[in-house]
Design a protein around this motif. Structure first.
Motif, mmCIF file in Angstrom:
data_model
loop_
_atom_site.group_PDB
_atom_site.id
_atom_site.type_symbol
_atom_site.label_atom_id
_atom_site.label_comp_id
_atom_site.label_asym_id
_atom_site.label_seq_id
_atom_site.Cartn_x
_atom_site.Cartn_y
_atom_site.Cartn_z
ATOM 1 N N THR A 36 0.822 -1.199 0.000
ATOM 2 C CA THR A 36 0.000 0.000 0.000
ATOM 3 C C THR A 36 0.856 1.249 0.000
ATOM 4 N N ALA A 37 1.927 1.236 0.814
ATOM 5 C CA ALA A 37 2.824 2.392 0.856
ATOM 6 C C ALA A 37 3.463 2.623 -0.494
ATOM 7 N N ALA A 38 3.797 1.547 -1.209
ATOM 8 C CA ALA A 38 4.416 1.717 -2.519
ATOM 9 C C ALA A 38 3.492 2.426 -3.488
ATOM 10 N N ASP A 39 2.187 2.254 -3.305
ATOM 11 C CA ASP A 39 1.230 2.881 -4.204
ATOM 12 C C ASP A 39 1.217 4.400 -4.062
ATOM 13 N N ASP A 40 1.454 4.905 -2.833
ATOM 14 C CA ASP A 40 1.378 6.352 -2.640
ATOM 15 C C ASP A 40 2.703 6.979 -2.219
ATOM 16 N N GLY A 41 3.740 6.158 -2.019
ATOM 17 C CA GLY A 41 5.044 6.705 -1.689
ATOM 18 C C GLY A 41 5.152 7.219 -0.276
ATOM 19 N N LEU A 42 4.351 6.666 0.653
ATOM 20 C CA LEU A 42 4.350 7.124 2.038
ATOM 21 C C LEU A 42 4.442 5.922 2.969
ATOM 22 N N GLY A 43 4.859 6.211 4.229
ATOM 23 C CA GLY A 43 4.779 5.186 5.262
ATOM 24 C C GLY A 43 5.962 4.252 5.266
ATOM 25 N N LYS A 572 7.912 4.884 17.379
ATOM 26 C CA LYS A 572 7.428 4.638 16.017
ATOM 27 C C LYS A 572 6.422 3.497 16.075
ATOM 28 N N THR A 573 5.235 3.741 15.506
ATOM 29 C CA THR A 573 4.168 2.753 15.631
ATOM 30 C C THR A 573 3.473 2.511 14.305
ATOM 31 N N ARG A 574 3.041 1.275 14.123
ATOM 32 C CA ARG A 574 2.105 0.885 13.055
ATOM 33 C C ARG A 574 0.916 0.235 13.744
ATOM 34 N N LEU A 575 -0.258 0.818 13.556
ATOM 35 C CA LEU A 575 -1.426 0.406 14.319
ATOM 36 C C LEU A 575 -2.559 -0.004 13.386
ATOM 37 N N LEU A 576 -3.535 -0.677 13.964
ATOM 38 C CA LEU A 576 -4.772 -1.049 13.244
ATOM 39 C C LEU A 576 -4.469 -1.708 11.913
ATOM 40 N N ASP A 577 -3.665 -2.770 11.986
ATOM 41 C CA ASP A 577 -3.342 -3.552 10.793
ATOM 42 C C ASP A 577 -2.715 -2.669 9.719
ATOM 43 N N ASN A 578 -1.797 -1.815 10.151
ATOM 44 C CA ASN A 578 -1.027 -0.942 9.263
ATOM 45 C C ASN A 578 -1.860 0.163 8.629
ATOM 46 N N HIS A 579 -3.048 0.429 9.152
ATOM 47 C CA HIS A 579 -3.851 1.536 8.625
ATOM 48 C C HIS A 579 -3.474 2.871 9.260
ATOM 49 N N VAL A 580 -2.725 2.824 10.360
ATOM 50 C CA VAL A 580 -2.281 4.050 11.027
ATOM 51 C C VAL A 580 -0.790 3.926 11.323
ATOM 52 N N ILE A 581 -0.037 4.897 10.883
ATOM 53 C CA ILE A 581 1.364 5.036 11.266
ATOM 54 C C ILE A 581 1.479 6.332 12.051
ATOM 55 N N GLU A 623 4.401 12.781 13.386
ATOM 56 C CA GLU A 623 4.155 12.417 11.987
ATOM 57 C C GLU A 623 3.139 11.289 11.945
ATOM 58 N N THR A 624 2.266 11.340 10.952
ATOM 59 C CA THR A 624 1.281 10.267 10.837
ATOM 60 C C THR A 624 0.925 10.018 9.386
ATOM 61 N N VAL A 625 0.565 8.783 9.105
ATOM 62 C CA VAL A 625 -0.048 8.381 7.836
ATOM 63 C C VAL A 625 -1.279 7.558 8.194
ATOM 64 N N LEU A 626 -2.429 7.983 7.703
ATOM 65 C CA LEU A 626 -3.699 7.319 7.991
ATOM 66 C C LEU A 626 -4.272 6.765 6.697
ATOM 67 N N ARG A 627 -4.762 5.533 6.759
ATOM 68 C CA ARG A 627 -5.429 4.918 5.612
ATOM 69 C C ARG A 627 -6.797 4.415 6.077
ATOM 70 N N PRO A 628 -7.778 5.327 6.211
ATOM 71 C CA PRO A 628 -9.098 4.911 6.703
ATOM 72 C C PRO A 628 -9.804 3.962 5.757
ATOM 73 N N THR A 629 -9.536 4.071 4.460
ATOM 74 C CA THR A 629 -10.095 3.155 3.471
ATOM 75 C C THR A 629 -8.998 2.813 2.480
ATOM 76 N N ASP A 630 -9.279 1.879 1.593
ATOM 77 C CA ASP A 630 -8.305 1.507 0.568
ATOM 78 C C ASP A 630 -8.094 2.627 -0.447
ATOM 79 N N THR A 631 -8.991 3.610 -0.447
ATOM 80 C CA THR A 631 -8.904 4.654 -1.471
ATOM 81 C C THR A 631 -8.437 5.999 -0.936
ATOM 82 N N ILE A 632 -8.265 6.118 0.358
ATOM 83 C CA ILE A 632 -7.885 7.406 0.940
ATOM 84 C C ILE A 632 -6.650 7.234 1.822
ATOM 85 N N THR A 633 -5.652 8.074 1.584
ATOM 86 C CA THR A 633 -4.461 8.150 2.423
ATOM 87 C C THR A 633 -4.296 9.587 2.883
ATOM 88 N N ILE A 634 -4.143 9.748 4.185
ATOM 89 C CA ILE A 634 -3.960 11.075 4.770
ATOM 90 C C ILE A 634 -2.601 11.100 5.464
#
Length: 788
Positions: A36-43, A572-581, A623-634
């Motif tokens: 997923t990170a490779a798709d948006d270049g984050l995380g 440094k944390t990865r939470l909720l099955d990697n949906h939150v960094i 710093e945070t990266v949020l992926r609430p859905t498969d189509t949205i990265t914040i």
């Protein structure tokens, strides 16, 4: 170029080698998380910040990294567009320049871009040190990722990584046919052409060529405005200011001599020939000193018995039309050769990085922002540097111990001619200076797993360097008759002033703990070192003495290195099955012998340098990266900075409570969203939105309150900060035969942020001239590219 390590030499070293070393992501256990990170270049991005490949979430330092997908979606191709990717990082273009960077990390910055000064942040292109601020803003057409390391990085990066380091990592030849061709058109008739061609492997060789060309009309229309009674001191055919004309080229070759030995050669070339940002005259005559060198009526230009005031040309808000009397220009040509040889020795990997860099840079500036011939300066710089680094990385004791051993050699030659003309030629200065540096370092770092969860990292670097300086300064003054009486104030060749020699030992220690596979914490201590040296542009000369036969006090007594003790704790944390960094860092830096450049405009445009201050800088970073859905990265970041002088000695007095901390905003923040709106056989629609905020900050370490009405004060060069909003919409992967087409529309600076971001303050001794430099206005554009 000097002796290079040859492939034959490394072949001998690797005679016992086993399968090749490659910079790959950690194995299958992490690959799915990273998709997923490779798709948006984050995380979760694989970085080489510690000279070996690691997931960024596993590196026990404060580091931010973005990959190629993020960089391409934002149009990032040079460091001046990177300011929003990491907390407590502020990247400005230096006043009056589009090719000089001014990088501040955690409140540490080098203000003066003179070629004899050292930056506070290390800049690297594929492991090669870019040593000077001049020419450091250049385009790279095909970046793989950018790594921003915050805090002292002296162990692995050495001198002048006091505040941190920025790594620009390019994509290497893949050995498969592919590439792209892209064109952009935007506001102010901006055109950009970008191309990449990756060639199929031929025997042991793979090759890739990339480059781009960009041009843009000026942001300022320059119109003739001759002043009656004032002869034109310099004819100017300029019709616009703040133009862009630049191009870059990179050629990369990879030779795989065997499964164990690889050679990577890179040639990069960048050229700019453009007009600099307009030096807008914001104010004059502020708290004028009665000893002002100008006419008592106020600052201006006297000629033929008449006086022409400057105040009629001031404007506190951004202008789009101006009149100047000088042919302002900015030209930069840089190139570099780099050869990286890698040999897999089995349990270790040996790497040699040999590099040569060459720069020719010049500018001419109308520093009064008016059609009056008050101030015109030039800087004409030549520079070359050669470096050689050896690295040995490996593991031992069933992989419980990882290590990096290295040696580094650096040699540079720099020279600047700095002619200056004031008052229509009434004062003419011939100013030249140069410096030579040799540096050598040995370093080591080890990671030892005390348990499967607890790891101790110890590192140290020893640096020795030697610096030499030359200075020539001649003054021609006779405004009344224009018959010059030249006075050679200084003519100091290399070797006359004793060389400055510095030795530094910079240790670091980190204790990290893996609470779970997704939660890592660390505590860290590190020392940082910013090289001392000579103020080459000094205009301070006194009568010769036995202690200083040249009379150049700033050369007889070079400024000392600046040092920092840094304490940091991070999670440094990865939470909720990697949906939150979510990453958090807190730091406290204790600086001593801070190198402060004080612009004086005394006998020309120059600065004095003081090791005047000690300071405490502390802060928090989120710093945070949020992926609430498969189509949205914040993505988002927030930094809080608290910088305070502990002492600041000026004239024998401690004025620490009354001095500004330059380029240290209390708050920096950013947020972005990637929305994958639609996808189908026709392609994909993505929307991107980014906002970055920098709170108010000072530009110079001047007094906060003035003891005399004529003193320079910090508030005159305080930026109110800025909030920049950028938007982009992209339709990608549109099938076109065997290729795909991408089309994007974008807007930059949506809200028309227009507050000055940088300044030059000549001070009351020069009529109180205050110049302002502004961010680019709102612009629109469209990009179309084809990939194959």
């Amino acid at each position: 170029m000097r002796n290079l390590f040859t492939a034959t030499a490394l072949t001998t070293l690797a005679a016992f080698a086993v399968p090749a070393f490659a910079q790959e992501a950690p194995q299958a256990a992490q690959q799915e998380d990273q998709q997923t990170a490779a798709d948006d270049g984050l995380g979760d991005i694989v970085v080489t910040a510690q000279k070996r490949s690691e997931n960024v979430q596993s590196v026990p330092i404060a580091i931010s990294a973005v990959g190629s997908a993020f960089l391409e979606s934002r149009g990032v191709d040079s460091i001046d567009k990177l300011g929003a990717i990491a907390p407590n990082v502020k990247i400005e273009r230096a006043p009056s320049s589009k090719t000089i960077s001014q990088i501040s990390i955690r409140g540490s910055v080098t203000i003066n871009p003179a070629i004899t000064w050292e930056p506070a942040v290390g800049l690297y292109l594929d492991g090669v040190y870019i040593a000077k601020a001049q020419g450091s803003i250049f385009d790279v057409a095909d970046l793989e990722r950018v790594e921003v390391l915050r805090g002292p990085q002296g162990t692995l990066y050495g001198r002048n990584a006091l505040a941190g380091a920025v790594n620009l990592v390019t994509k290497k030849p893949s050995g498969e046919l592919g590439g792209l061709a892209e064109v952009t058109y935007g506001s102010f008739n901006e055109w950009k052409f970008r191309g990449v061609l990756d060639l199929p492997q031929m025997g042991i060789l793979s090759a890739k060529i990339s480059g781009q060309y960009r041009r843009r009309d000026g942001l300022i229309n320059v119109v003739p405005n001759p002043v009656a009674g004032v002869p034109a001191a310099r004819a100017s055919s300029m019709t616009e200011a703040d133009t862009i004309r630049n191009g870059s080229l990179m050629v990369q070759l990879r030779a795989e001599f065997s499964d164990a030995i690889t050679a990577d050669y890179t040639y990069d070339y960048t050229k700019s020939d453009q007009t600099p940002p307009f030096s807008q005259l914001l104010a004059v005559n502020r708290n004028r000193d009665p000893r002002d060198i100008f006419d008592p009526a106020g600052p201006g230009y006297a000629y033929g018995g008449a006086f022409f005031p400057l105040d009629k040309y001031t404007n506190a808000t951004r202008v789009t039309t101006a009149s100047i009397d000088a042919p302002a220009y900015e030209m930069s040509r840089s190139y570099g050769h780099a050869l990286t040889l890698t040999a897999d020795l089995g349990a270790a990997t040996l790497k040699s990085i040999t590099a040569y860099r060459n720069l020719k840079w010049s500018d001419g500036l109308d520093l009064d922002g008016s059609p009056l011939p008050v101030a015109f300066t030039q800087r004409i710089t030549t520079y070359d540097a050669w470096s050689q680094e050896l690295q040995l990385t490996g593991t031992a004791f069933s992989d419980r111990l990882s290590y990096v051993l290295g040696a580094f050699y650096f040699n540079e030659n720099a020279a600047t001619d700095n002619p200056q003309t004031y008052f229509g030629g009434g004062t003419d200065l011939d100013s030249r200076y140069g410096a030579k540096t040799q540096a050598f370092a040995l370093y080591a770092q080890t990671d030892y797993k005390i348990t499967d969860a607890l790891k101790l990292t110890l590192g140290a670097r020893y640096t020795h360097e030697k610096k030499d300086v030359t200075r020539f300064f001649k003054v021609n003054v006779d405004a009344a008759s224009n018959i010059f009486s030249p006075v050679v104030v200084a003519n100091i060749p290399y070797g006359v002033v004793p060389a400055a020699k510095y030795n530094d030992f910079s240790p670091a220690a980190t204790l990290s703990y893996e609470f779970t596979p997704d939660i890592n914490g660390y505590v860290r201590f590190a020392k940082g070192f910013k090289s001392g040296g000579f103020n080459g542009e000094t205009n301070v000369f006194v009568a010769p003495t036995a202690a200083c036969p040249t009379g150049a006090t700033e050369l007889c007594d070079p400024y000392k290195p600046e040092k920092v003790d840094s304490y940091e704790i991070g999670l440094k944390t990865r939470l909720l099955d990697n949906h939150v960094i979510l990453n958090v860092a807190a730091f406290r830096d204790e600086h001593k012998d801070i190198q402060l450049s004080i612009f004086t405009a005394s006998t020309g445009a120059a600065s004095v340098v003081r090791n005047a201050a000690a300071a405490r800088i502390q802060g928090l970073e989120f710093e945070t990266v949020l992926r609430p859905t498969d189509t949205i990265t914040i993505n988002g970041s927030l930094a809080i900075l608290d910088a305070m002088y502990k002492s600041y000695i000026d004239g024998g007095l401690d004025v620490s409570k009354n001095r500004a901390f330059p380029h240290a905003p209390k708050i920096t923040a950013s947020a972005g969203i990637d929305w994958k709106v639609l996808a189908g056989d026709w392609g994909k629609l993505n929307l991107y939105a980014d906002v970055s905020h920098v709170s108010n900050y000072y530009s110079f370490p001047y007094a906060l309150t003035a003891s005399a009405a004529s003193d320079q004060v910090a508030r005159t060069t305080q930026s109110p900060g800025r909030t920049i909003v950028n938007l982009r919409a992209t339709i990608s992967q549109i099938p076109v035969g065997a290729a795909t087409l991408d089309v994007s529309a974008f807007v930059r600076n949506l809200t028309k942020e227009s507050a000055p971001s940088n300044f030059i303050d000549f001070g009351p001794g020069f009529g109180g001239l205050l110049l302002g430099y502004f961010p680019d206005p709102r612009t629109f554009g469209i990009t179309a590219g084809i990939k194959f």
